[in-house]
Design an enzyme around this catalytic site. Structure first.
Site, PDB file in Angstrom:
ATOM      1  N   LYS A  54      60.030  -0.994 125.171  1.00  0.00           N
ATOM      2  CA  LYS A  54      60.929  -1.191 123.986  1.00  0.00           C
ATOM      3  C   LYS A  54      62.273  -0.621 124.405  1.00  0.00           C
ATOM      4  O   LYS A  54      63.241  -1.320 124.348  1.00  0.00           O
ATOM      5  CB  LYS A  54      60.247  -0.102 122.879  1.00  0.00           C
ATOM      6  N   GLN A  98      55.967   6.105 117.988  1.00  0.00           N
ATOM      7  CA  GLN A  98      54.915   5.327 118.505  1.00  0.00           C
ATOM      8  C   GLN A  98      53.688   5.826 118.117  1.00  0.00           C
ATOM      9  O   GLN A  98      53.126   7.003 117.952  1.00  0.00           O
ATOM     10  CB  GLN A  98      55.041   5.628 119.968  1.00  0.00           C
ATOM     11  N   ASP A 121      60.238   0.069 111.839  1.00  0.00           N
ATOM     12  CA  ASP A 121      58.744  -0.403 111.829  1.00  0.00           C
ATOM     13  C   ASP A 121      58.448  -0.798 110.330  1.00  0.00           C
ATOM     14  O   ASP A 121      57.216  -1.506 110.306  1.00  0.00           O
ATOM     15  CB  ASP A 121      58.033   0.926 112.198  1.00  0.00           C
TER      16      ASP A 121
HETATM   17  N1  GUN Z   1      51.202   0.966 117.853  1.00  0.00           N
HETATM   18  C1  GUN Z   1      50.998  -0.278 117.934  1.00  0.00           C
HETATM   19  N2  GUN Z   1      51.797  -1.095 117.511  1.00  0.00           N
HETATM   20  C2  GUN Z   1      52.949  -0.391 116.934  1.00  0.00           C
HETATM   21  C3  GUN Z   1      54.074  -0.690 116.229  1.00  0.00           C
HETATM   22  O1  GUN Z   1      54.372  -1.876 115.855  1.00  0.00           O
HETATM   23  N3  GUN Z   1      54.820   0.313 116.042  1.00  0.00           N
HETATM   24  C4  GUN Z   1      54.582   1.506 116.056  1.00  0.00           C
HETATM   25  N4  GUN Z   1      55.605   2.612 115.962  1.00  0.00           N
HETATM   26  N5  GUN Z   1      53.553   2.011 116.997  1.00  0.00           N
HETATM   27  C5  GUN Z   1      52.809   0.875 117.025  1.00  0.00           C
END
Ligand code: GUN
Length: 284
Positions: A54, A98, A121
């Protein structure tokens, strides 16, 4: 018949180029650089890779990023204080924690602490509610990326039978809302579903998001269906595979996403798109 493969890398590259151009334009016209803050708690190896990807994607698209990593035993109040600081910082447009968080952590308290207008998100209760009402502020990144893939491939949605396997807050539930909003007939299956194959065989669009390697086989797929594989599972030989058994599924499906190179890159692309959108909203 062998299915056509939906190339998530190629579509991602096209969209990321547009996002980079828009970010550059914003810098020139307003002196503002889109900025994403990413918080990671603990040392889960998969999460470490996702966070690294990311941050790298931000850099490549000309976005600013902030990465904050905490040890597993960090106090909840420390993370909440960091989120409050990022909420108050006008140069930060998106904040992401995350997931999964360590088991002892109150994930709800953390997600609710993020300012809804920076919740790229789309996991804050206010944003979940807005999506459910058909008026989303931020569409969760993985389902958002899947909708972009279906759009790019011109998959007919109106009246289509859509079956989602998995009911997570991150993928299954928001995916159901988005497909419903496009007038699909939506079925959500999960670990307790009886006759899973009965449902999956009816699907014009099948989304597999259960986290179990190769559990959807060709025999469970309707001929010609569009099969979207959200799974990322590590096999004994170290290679990645999806929730769909690609080899048997591609002989039945009409369209299919590979793993890797399917949904994965689209998730990060839509995170950039949501961050850019958050930054653009601050200029209005
Ligand atoms: N863990 C797995 N997919 C995601 C996501 O789309 N966002 C976040 N913050 N954590 C994740």
């Amino acid at each position: 018949m062998t299915a056509r493969i939906i190339d998530g890398n190629a579509l991602s590259a096209r969209i990321r180029e547009l996002l980079a151009t828009s970010a550059q334009g914003m810098k020139v016209s307003h002196g503002v650089t889109p900025c994403l803050a990413v918080i990671l708690v603990g040392e889960d190896p998969a999460s470490q890779v996702y966070v690294r990807n990311k941050v790298a994607a931000c850099e490549k698209a000309g976005f600013r990023s902030i990465k904050q990593v905490y040890p597993l035993d960090v106090e909840l109040v420390t993370v909440l204080a960091k989120i409050a600081e990022l909420n108050a910082d006008p140069s930060v447009h998106g904040i992401l924690v995350q997931l999964p968080l360590p088991k002892h952590f109150d994930a709800e308290a953390v997600l609710e602490a993020i300012a809804p207008e920076k919740d790229v998100d789309g996991f804050h209760a206010e944003n979940v509610g807005a999506l459910m009402q058909g008026n989303p502020r931020f569409i969760p990144c993985t389902p958002h990326g899947i909708m972009k893939m279906l759009e790019a491939e011109k998959v007919p949605l109106k009246g289509a039978e859509a079956v989602i396997v998995g009911r997570s807050n991150i993928v299954g539930k928001p995916m159901a809302m988005l497909l419903l909003a496009q007038s699909c007939t939506v079925t959500v299956c999960h670990s307790q579903s009886k006759e899973l194959a009965f449902h999956t065989k009816c699907a014009d669009i099948l989304v597999a998001a259960v986290g179990r390697a190769k559990m959807i086989t060709g025999a469970m797929i309707k001929p010609g269906a569009t099969v979207i594989d959200v799974g990322i599972n590590r096999q004994a030989d170290g290679k990645l595979c999806g929730d769909v058994d690609f080899e048997s599924a591609k002989e039945v499906a009409g369209l299919i996403t590979p793993v890797p190179g399917g949904v994965g890159p689209m998730t990060i692309t839509m995170l950039l798109a949501n961050t850019l959108e958050a930054a653009e909203r601050t200029l209005k």
